[in-house]
Design an enzyme around this catalytic site. Structure first.
Site, PDB file in Angstrom:
ATOM      1  N   CYS A  50     -14.671  -4.890   0.144  1.00 18.70           N
ATOM      2  CA  CYS A  50     -14.766  -5.284   1.393  1.00 18.70           C
ATOM      3  C   CYS A  50     -13.415  -6.011   2.065  1.00 18.70           C
ATOM      4  CB  CYS A  50     -15.846  -6.335   1.803  1.00 18.70           C
ATOM      5  SG  CYS A  50     -15.796  -7.763   0.612  1.00 18.70           S
ATOM      6  N   HIS A  99      -0.431  -8.300 -10.606  1.00 20.81           N
ATOM      7  CA  HIS A  99      -1.313  -8.207  -9.502  1.00 20.81           C
ATOM      8  C   HIS A  99      -2.848  -7.839  -9.767  1.00 20.81           C
ATOM      9  CE1 HIS A  99      -2.698  -7.703  -5.262  1.00 20.81           C
ATOM     10  NE2 HIS A  99      -3.173  -6.463  -5.701  1.00 20.81           N
TER      11      HIS A  99
END
Length: 574
Positions: A50, A99
C-alpha cells in the site's frame, strides 16, 4: 552480482502519486514477464504494497537497466515516465541488498517495526517463483531477507518501536484514547476480506467491539472471515457477512468502518458518507468550512482575505504556500513573506510597490505602496543576512470553532484509496487514510531497538555479499578441479600404454598417488581464492583463475547452469 532495484515509496513520493501508480495483481504479473523479456534483465521480482512499488532485477548493465526498469514501471503503472521519474529511487548491488533487508525489518515502513511486510515479501517471492522470473540471485536474496526480518523481530524489541498499520490507524482514530476503551461496544463494518482487512477485523475483535459486519465482492470470502471471527477463542464478537450492495445500509448502523479493497475506484464516496451520517443522526452532514463560516457570522466578524483572494490579482508569485496562514494576516504582510529567500522577497516587493496598498499607518506612520515596498525591501535584506524571515507579529484573534465530535470513524488502508478524500472536510466524521497516517508517523520517535536492527542489517548485508561473491567463484573452482581430474586420467591412461603388464594393485596405488599430489597442489590456492573472492572487490579473482589455468569459459558457464538448475528444483520460500 548485479542486483538493481528501482521503485517509489511513501518516503519518495506523495500519496497521490503512489495511488495512481499502484499495480493490480494482473499488472504485477505482466510487469514481471516484460522485465525478464527485456534485454538487460535476467531475473525479476515485484514488491508492491500500500505504500511502496519496487522492481528488483538481476541486470548485466547498470544504466541500461535503470532506464529499462523505470520505463517498465511507468508503462505498467499508467503514470507517465516524465512525471514518475522525480519520485523514483535506485539502489544497486550491496545498497540494493541493504534496502530490501531494511524493508524486511520494518525500518522503511510507514510505521517503523511493523511486521506485515514479511508476508508481503513472501508473497512477492512466490509470484516470481510461480512465473519462473526469480533465479538463483533473487531466490537467495528474498529468502535471506525473510530470515533477516524474522531475526530482527526475535532478537530485538523492534515491535515496540512501532505497530502494524492497522493498530496505528486505530490509534489515530481514537485520538489518543486507549483503543480498547474507545472500541468497546462499537459496531464495526469491514469492507474487504483480504489479508489487511482480516487483520483489521481481528484487531477490532480483540479490542472489544460488539459486532463486526464483513462486506466483500466475493460473498463466500466474507462468510469465511465472519466464521473465523465468530469461532475465535480469544473474543466473543458477533460477526456476520453481507454482500457489497448492503454497505450503504450497514454504514448507517456502524460506528467505525475499515476499508481495504483492491478496487480501482472509490468504494465510499463523500455523498455516501453524508447519507449515512444523516441517516444515523437525522441532521445534515456539512463541511467544516461551512460550520466555521456560520460561527464567524454569528460572532459578527469578517474574515480577512487569505492567499488567493482578490488582493493577489496580478501577483507574480505563487502564494498558495501561505493558504494555511491563519485569518488576520494580509497576503502582502509579514506572514506572506515569512521564510522566502531574498530574491523572492524582492519580486514580492516590486509587486507590492505597484499593487494595492496595505494600511500600515499604525505601524510605520506612513501609508501607501511605498511603505509596503520599503518594508518588504527591509525584510529582503534581513533574509540575505539570516536566511529567513521570522514572524514579526502575532495573528489577530479569530473565532475558534471546535470540530463536532464524530459519529462515524473511517479507516481507509487501501491504495488507491477506497474513501473519497473529501470526507476529511465533513463535520461529524473522522477519516484516517494512508496520507494522514504518513503525516502522523513522520515524527515518530526512534527506539533504541531500531539501532540494534540497523546493526543486524549491516552484518547480514556483509554476510550476504560475501556468500554471493564466494558463490560466484565456485563454478571456476569446480571447472579447475574438473580439468585437473582430466589431466590425471589422461596421464594414467598414458602410463598403462607404456606399462601394459602393470597389475591392478600397483595401477590403483599410482592413480591414488597422482590424485593426492594434484589435490594437495590445488587445495591451498582454491581455499584461498574463495576467501579472497568473498571480500569486497574480490570478483576479479575468478577472472584471474580462469586466465592463469586457461580454463574454458563454456565449461565454467555449464557448471553455473547446472547449479542454477539444482537451485530451481530445490527452491521454496523461507
Amino acid at each position: 552480482m548485479s542486483l538493481l532495484v528501482v521503485g517509489l515509496s511513501h518516503r519518495s513520493a506523495p500519496v497521490s502519486v503512489l495511488e495512481r501508480a499502484s499495480l493490480s495483481t494482473g499488472a504485477q504479473l505482466k510487469l514481471l514477464q516484460d522485465t525478464v523479456a527485456a534485454e538487460p534483465a535476467a531475473e525479476a521480482a515485484v514488491l508492491a504494497t500500500c505504500n511502496r512499488i519496487e522492481l528488483y532485477a538481476d541486470v548485466d548493465k547498470f544504466h541500461a537497466g535503470v532506464a529499462e526498469l523505470s520505463t517498465l514501471l511507468a508503462q505498467h503503472s499508467g503514470v507517465g515516465l516524465e512525471e514518475l521519474t522525480p519520485y523514483l529511487y535506485v539502489h544497486y548491488e550491496d545498497r540494493a541488498v541493504h534496502h530490501l533487508f531494511s524493508v524486511a525489518c520494518g525500518l522503511d515502513s510507514m510505521v517503523v517495526g511493523e511486521g506485515q511486510i514479511l508476508g508481503q515479501i513472501k508473497d512477492s517471492l512466490a509470484r516470481a517463483q510461480d512465473l519462473h522470473t526469480a533465479g538463483r540471485l533473487l531466490n537467495d536474496l528474498f529468502q535471506q531477507a525473510l530470515r533477516v526480518g524474522k531475526r530482527a523481530h526475535s532478537e530485538t524489541g523492534i515491535d515496540r518501536a512501532g505497530q502494524s498499520l492497522v493498530t496505528f490507524g486505530l490509534e489515530q482514530l481514537s485520538a489518543g484514547a486507549e483503543v480498547q476503551q474507545w472500541a468497546r461496544g462499537k459496531r464495526a463494518l469491514v469492507i474487504g476480506a483480504g489479508s489487511m482487512s482480516s487483520l483489521a477485523a481481528a484487531t477490532l475483535a480483540r479490542a472489544g467491539v460488539a459486532e463486526i459486519v464483513v462486506a466483500n465482492r466475493t460473498f463466500e470470502r466474507a462468510e469465511r472471515l465472519a466464521e473465523i471471527l465468530s469461532e475465535g477463542d480469544d473474543t466473543d464478537v458477533l460477526a456476520r457477512a453481507v454482500p457489497m450492495d448492503s454497505v450503504p445500509g450497514e454504514l448507517t448502523r456502524a460506528d467505525v468502518a475499515v476499508s481495504c479493497t483492491g478496487a480501482t475506484g472509490l468504494v465510499l464516496t463523500a455523498d455516501a458518507v453524508v447519507a449515512s451520517v444523516e441517516g444515523r443522526t437525522g441532521a445534515p452532514a456539512v463541511a467544516d468550512t461551512a460550520v466555521r463560516e456560520t460561527a464567524v457570522r454569528e460572532a459578527g466578524e469578517t474574515p480577512l482575505p487569505g492567499a488567493g483572494s482578490a488582493a493577489d490579482e496580478n501577483c507574480p508569485l505563487d502564494l498558495s504556500s501561505v493558504s494555511s496562514v491563519p485569518s488576520g494576516f494580509s497576503v502582502m504582510g509579514e506572514a506572506a513573506v515569512a521564510g522566502m529567500d531574498a530574491a523572492t522577497l524582492e519580486q514580492h516587493g516590486a509587486w507590492a510597490a505597484g499593487g494595492t496598498a496595505v494600511d500600515r499607518t499604525r505601524e510605520t506612520g506612513r501609508s501607501g505602496p511605498e511603505a509596503d515596498s520599503e518594508l518588504i525591501g527591509a525584510l529582503a535584506a534581513t533574509a540575505t543576512r539570516v536566511g529567513r524571515i521570522p514572524e514579526r507579529r502575532r495573528p489577530e484573534p479569530v473565532v475558534e470553532v471546535p470540530r463536532p465530535e464524530p459519529v462515524l470513524f473511517l479507516l481507509d488502508l487501501a491504495m488507491p484509496r477506497d474513501v473519497d478524500a473529501a470526507v476529511h472536510r465533513l463535520a461529524g466524521v473522522r477519516l484516517v487514510d494512508i496520507e494522514s497516517l504518513a503525516d502522523a508517523s513522520a515524527d515518530a520517535p526512534m527506539a533504541a531497538d531500531v539501532d540494534m536492527v540497523r546493526r543486524i542489517v549491516a552484518d547480514e548485508v556483509a554476510a550476504f555479499g560475501a556468500a554471493q561473491r564466494a558463490a560466484h567463484i565456485t563454478p571456476t573452482v569446480v571447472a579447475l578441479r574438473s580439468m585437473a581430474a582430466d589431466v590425471v586420467a589422461g596421464e594414467i591412461a598414458r602410463l598403462e600404454g607404456r606399462l601394459p603388464g602393470l597389475d591392478d594393485k600397483h595401477r590403483a596405488e599410482i592413480t591414488q598417488t597422482v590424485k593426492r599430489v594434484v589435490d594437495k597442489l590445488l587445495h591451498a590456492p582454491t581455499v584461498r581464492v574463495k576467501q579472497l573472492a568473498a571480500e569486497p572487490g574480490g570478483a576479479g579473482y575468478a577472472d584471474a583463475l580462469r586466465t592463469l589455468f586457461d580454463l574454458d569459459q563454456e565449461t565454467v558457464a555449464s557448471v553455473s547452469r547446472a547449479e542454477n538448475s539444482t537451485t530451481e528444483k530445490n527452491r521454496g520460500p523461507a
